[in-house]
Design a protein around this motif. Structure first.
Motif, PDB file in Angstrom:
ATOM      1  N   LEU A   1       0.243  -1.022   0.271  1.00  0.00           N
ATOM      2  CA  LEU A   1       0.450  -0.349   0.327  1.00  0.00           C
ATOM      3  C   LEU A   1       1.029   1.350  -0.025  1.00  0.00           C
ATOM      4  N   GLY A   2       1.570   1.005   0.800  1.00  0.00           N
ATOM      5  CA  GLY A   2       2.621   2.355   0.824  1.00  0.00           C
ATOM      6  C   GLY A   2       3.947   2.659  -0.407  1.00  0.00           C
ATOM      7  N   ARG A   3       4.045   1.428  -1.232  1.00  0.00           N
ATOM      8  CA  ARG A   3       3.867   1.660  -2.994  1.00  0.00           C
ATOM      9  C   ARG A   3       3.299   2.060  -3.484  1.00  0.00           C
TER      10      ARG A   3
ATOM     11  N   TYR B   1       2.996   5.367  -3.075  1.00  0.00           N
ATOM     12  CA  TYR B   1       4.471   6.576  -2.752  1.00  0.00           C
ATOM     13  C   TYR B   1       3.942   6.570  -4.613  1.00  0.00           C
ATOM     14  N   ASN B   2       3.598   5.932  -5.430  1.00  0.00           N
ATOM     15  CA  ASN B   2       4.092   6.084  -6.901  1.00  0.00           C
ATOM     16  C   ASN B   2       2.551   6.702  -7.447  1.00  0.00           C
ATOM     17  N   GLY B   3       1.830   6.505  -6.605  1.00  0.00           N
ATOM     18  CA  GLY B   3       0.787   6.923  -7.388  1.00  0.00           C
ATOM     19  C   GLY B   3      -0.613   5.357  -7.873  1.00  0.00           C
TER      20      GLY B   3
ATOM     21  N   ASP C   1       0.372   9.792  -3.025  1.00  0.00           N
ATOM     22  CA  ASP C   1       1.170  11.263  -2.436  1.00  0.00           C
ATOM     23  C   ASP C   1       1.908  10.395  -1.252  1.00  0.00           C
ATOM     24  N   ARG C   2       3.008  10.793  -1.236  1.00  0.00           N
ATOM     25  CA  ARG C   2       4.103   9.947  -0.915  1.00  0.00           C
ATOM     26  C   ARG C   2       4.373   9.963   0.535  1.00  0.00           C
ATOM     27  N   ASN C   3       3.641  10.709   0.993  1.00  0.00           N
ATOM     28  CA  ASN C   3       3.721  11.463   3.054  1.00  0.00           C
ATOM     29  C   ASN C   3       2.874  10.035   3.418  1.00  0.00           C
ATOM     30  N   LYS C   4       1.683   9.752   2.764  1.00  0.00           N
ATOM     31  CA  LYS C   4       1.099   8.914   3.078  1.00  0.00           C
ATOM     32  C   LYS C   4       1.984   7.252   2.970  1.00  0.00           C
TER      33      LYS C   4
ATOM     34  N   ILE D   1      11.306  12.303   1.941  1.00  0.00           N
ATOM     35  CA  ILE D   1       9.822  12.043   2.124  1.00  0.00           C
ATOM     36  C   ILE D   1       9.119  12.159   3.222  1.00  0.00           C
ATOM     37  N   GLY D   2       9.047  13.224   3.655  1.00  0.00           N
ATOM     38  CA  GLY D   2       8.892  13.419   5.370  1.00  0.00           C
ATOM     39  C   GLY D   2       9.678  13.478   5.559  1.00  0.00           C
ATOM     40  N   SER D   3      10.603  13.856   5.966  1.00  0.00           N
ATOM     41  CA  SER D   3      12.188  14.505   6.560  1.00  0.00           C
ATOM     42  C   SER D   3      13.253  14.980   6.089  1.00  0.00           C
TER      43      SER D   3
END
Length: 160
Positions: free
Chosen positions: A85-87, A90-92, A98-101, A129-131
């Motif tokens: 799900l992160g992938r 991250y890639n749409g 939504d790269r932060n999500k 991303i996020g940092s």
């Protein structure tokens, strides 16, 4: 994050206690022959099948419905689903990028030492991303992922 201390005097919130009881009563050995074990085996096989299907769909660039397939498993804490799900975020893939999500889902998977989640966190640190960009942290996550058998992480380590 909830800190549980054996000497803590703070009562556990009802929602947390309910969730804990659900988890405690559903534990079973998937290799066992008794009904709870067979149900656990069925759930493990179903989740593996979902991950295999999602991987195939992503490889084929067929993203419709991928997030809907992953979300229930990810929300239940299944690390491979969280990493995929992160992938997707991250890639749409099948969802608005939504790269932060994406990073949040990678983090949840990485906390369980999932190699794809660890690799995803490495990517996030490498790209800020996020940092802030932090190559040392990126390499740390790539190494952990590689030690867990993460093939992509091995390739990412080669860049450093």
């Amino acid at each position: 994050m909830i800190y549980l201390d054996h000497a803590a005097t703070t009562p556990i919130p009802a929602a947390v206690a309910e969730e804990m009881m659900t988890a405690l009563t559903q534990f079973a050995n998937p290799s066992a022959q008794y009904p709870m074990g067979q149900e656990a085996k069925k759930q493990v096989e179903e989740r593996r099948a979902v991950i295999a299907e999602v991987n195939r769909l992503i490889d084929e660039k067929k993203y419709d419905g991928v997030v809907d397939r992953l979300l229930p498993h990810a929300e239940q804490g299944y690390a491979p689903a969280q990493a995929r799900l992160g992938r997707c975020y991250y890639n749409g893939y099948g969802v608005t990028k939504d790269r932060n999500k994406g990073r949040e889902w990678f983090r949840k998977a990485a906390e369980q030492n999932d190699p794809c989640g660890l690799n995803g966190m490495g990517i996030c640190y490498a790209h800020g991303i996020g940092s802030e960009i932090n190559y040392e942290k990126a390499v740390e996550y790539y190494r952990k992922a590689a030690e867990k058998g993460g093939i992509l992480a091995i390739g990412n380590l080669a860049d450093y």
